[in-house]
Design a protein around this motif. Sequence first.
Motif, PDB file in Angstrom:
ATOM      1  N   ARG A 161      58.379 -66.143 -16.468  1.00 14.20           N
ATOM      2  CA  ARG A 161      58.256 -67.479 -15.870  1.00 14.20           C
ATOM      3  C   ARG A 161      57.287 -67.469 -14.694  1.00 14.20           C
ATOM      4  NH1 ARG A 161      63.753 -68.010 -16.493  1.00 14.20           N
ATOM      5  NH2 ARG A 161      64.112 -67.696 -14.275  1.00 14.20           N
TER       6      ARG A 161
ATOM      7  N   ARG B 154      53.774 -67.165 -16.099  1.00  7.74           N
ATOM      8  CA  ARG B 154      53.419 -68.412 -16.796  1.00  7.74           C
ATOM      9  C   ARG B 154      53.148 -69.533 -15.791  1.00  7.74           C
ATOM     10  NH1 ARG B 154      57.855 -67.443 -21.429  1.00  7.74           N
ATOM     11  NH2 ARG B 154      56.492 -66.352 -22.905  1.00  7.74           N
TER      12      ARG B 154
ATOM     13  N   ALA C 234      49.622 -71.483 -15.336  1.00  9.90           N
ATOM     14  CA  ALA C 234      49.503 -72.945 -15.376  1.00  9.90           C
ATOM     15  C   ALA C 234      48.853 -73.482 -14.101  1.00  9.90           C
ATOM     16  CB  ALA C 234      50.877 -73.574 -15.580  1.00  9.90           C
TER      17      ALA C 234
ATOM     18  N   ASN D 154      43.730 -74.983 -21.552  1.00 14.84           N
ATOM     19  CA  ASN D 154      44.324 -73.920 -22.361  1.00 14.84           C
ATOM     20  C   ASN D 154      45.193 -72.997 -21.521  1.00 14.84           C
ATOM     21  OD1 ASN D 154      43.534 -74.074 -25.264  1.00 14.84           O
ATOM     22  ND2 ASN D 154      41.538 -74.312 -24.316  1.00 14.84           N
TER      23      ASN D 154
ATOM     24  N   TYR E  87      46.709 -73.841 -18.760  1.00 16.82           N
ATOM     25  CA  TYR E  87      47.883 -74.637 -18.396  1.00 16.82           C
ATOM     26  C   TYR E  87      48.870 -74.713 -19.562  1.00 16.82           C
ATOM     27  CZ  TYR E  87      50.736 -78.431 -16.642  1.00 16.82           C
ATOM     28  OH  TYR E  87      51.802 -79.178 -16.212  1.00 16.82           O
ATOM     29  N   ARG E  88      48.374 -74.979 -20.749  1.00 15.76           N
ATOM     30  CA  ARG E  88      49.257 -75.105 -21.923  1.00 15.76           C
ATOM     31  C   ARG E  88      49.947 -73.792 -22.258  1.00 15.76           C
ATOM     32  NH1 ARG E  88      45.015 -78.758 -25.287  1.00 15.76           N
ATOM     33  NH2 ARG E  88      45.564 -80.750 -24.326  1.00 15.76           N
TER      34      ARG E  88
ATOM     35  N   ARG F 155      52.615 -73.259 -19.612  1.00 15.01           N
ATOM     36  CA  ARG F 155      53.781 -74.147 -19.788  1.00 15.01           C
ATOM     37  C   ARG F 155      54.373 -74.052 -21.185  1.00 15.01           C
ATOM     38  NH1 ARG F 155      54.867 -74.034 -15.060  1.00 15.01           N
ATOM     39  NH2 ARG F 155      53.826 -75.391 -13.597  1.00 15.01           N
ATOM     40  N   GLN F 156      53.819 -73.209 -22.012  1.00 15.73           N
ATOM     41  CA  GLN F 156      54.272 -72.971 -23.377  1.00 15.73           C
ATOM     42  C   GLN F 156      54.236 -74.246 -24.215  1.00 15.73           C
ATOM     43  OE1 GLN F 156      58.014 -71.014 -22.099  1.00 15.73           O
ATOM     44  NE2 GLN F 156      57.327 -69.355 -23.439  1.00 15.73           N
ATOM     45  N   THR F 157      53.212 -75.048 -24.030  1.00 19.05           N
ATOM     46  CA  THR F 157      53.036 -76.255 -24.823  1.00 19.05           C
ATOM     47  C   THR F 157      51.853 -76.144 -25.774  1.00 19.05           C
ATOM     48  OG1 THR F 157      51.697 -77.281 -23.094  1.00 19.05           O
ATOM     49  CG2 THR F 157      54.065 -77.741 -23.059  1.00 19.05           C
ATOM     50  N   ALA F 158      51.217 -74.979 -25.820  1.00 18.16           N
ATOM     51  CA  ALA F 158      50.075 -74.782 -26.719  1.00 18.16           C
ATOM     52  C   ALA F 158      50.581 -74.710 -28.152  1.00 18.16           C
ATOM     53  CB  ALA F 158      49.323 -73.508 -26.357  1.00 18.16           C
ATOM     54  N   LYS F 159      49.928 -75.460 -29.031  1.00 17.51           N
ATOM     55  CA  LYS F 159      50.327 -75.462 -30.442  1.00 17.51           C
ATOM     56  C   LYS F 159      49.888 -74.177 -31.130  1.00 17.51           C
ATOM     57  CE  LYS F 159      50.473 -80.393 -30.777  1.00 17.51           C
ATOM     58  NZ  LYS F 159      49.692 -81.266 -29.983  1.00 17.51           N
TER      59      LYS F 159
ATOM     60  N   ARG G 218      47.759 -70.303 -30.395  1.00 17.50           N
ATOM     61  CA  ARG G 218      47.237 -69.365 -29.396  1.00 17.50           C
ATOM     62  C   ARG G 218      45.729 -69.311 -29.518  1.00 17.50           C
ATOM     63  NH1 ARG G 218      50.315 -65.810 -25.818  1.00 17.50           N
ATOM     64  NH2 ARG G 218      52.444 -66.356 -26.303  1.00 17.50           N
TER      65      ARG G 218
END
Length: 190
Positions: free
Chosen positions: A18, A21, A25, A106, A108-109, A112-116, A118
């Motif tokens: 965390r 990450r 972000a 990219n 940031y995503r 925040r683990q929002t990237a669809k 890698r």
Amino acid sequence: MDSTLYNPKNQGIQIRLRRYRDSLAISGGMVIVMSIWDIIKLFIGFFLGEDTIEELVEAVINDSGSPVIGDEYESVVRIVLWVTILLILLLFSAVIFLYHLYIGLNAYRVGRQTAKKRKRLYILLTFLSTIFAGLLIMSNLLILINATDASGNVDFAFLIMEVTAFINYIFILYSVYKIRILEKAEGGMA
């Protein structure tokens, strides 16, 4: 009494994941903000630097080699040159912003683990930006050391901002590296 033991979700690896990450972000957002600085620096260079737009326009008009032309024609050429140069600057500014936006979004995503998916291109671009920022730092240091004019404060501000950008890119690369190591370690424990 229940015999199950409480197993907290905040174990060491998850806490560190965390943290890295979040760092990724925040650094990604900072890349986007720093792109605005790069655009401002570009315009400062062309409006307040050694070779201003006015000097470029005058050089083009003087080097055109045409005989004495009318004032009306010269003013039209001058306006067309100004508009062309400003459009090129705006286009270049858009490219700079989109480049940094790609890296920043990219990062940031992923943070925040929002990237669809890698994407790894942003890591390569971040690495290239780190090298470029390092070269700019060395260039700015040489300019500061060899400065003979009174623009020392502006040059020092440029140096501070480049060092900040360099450190931010290093944070992105380090965070990506640590996240990958921790994710592998977490996968091995499961």
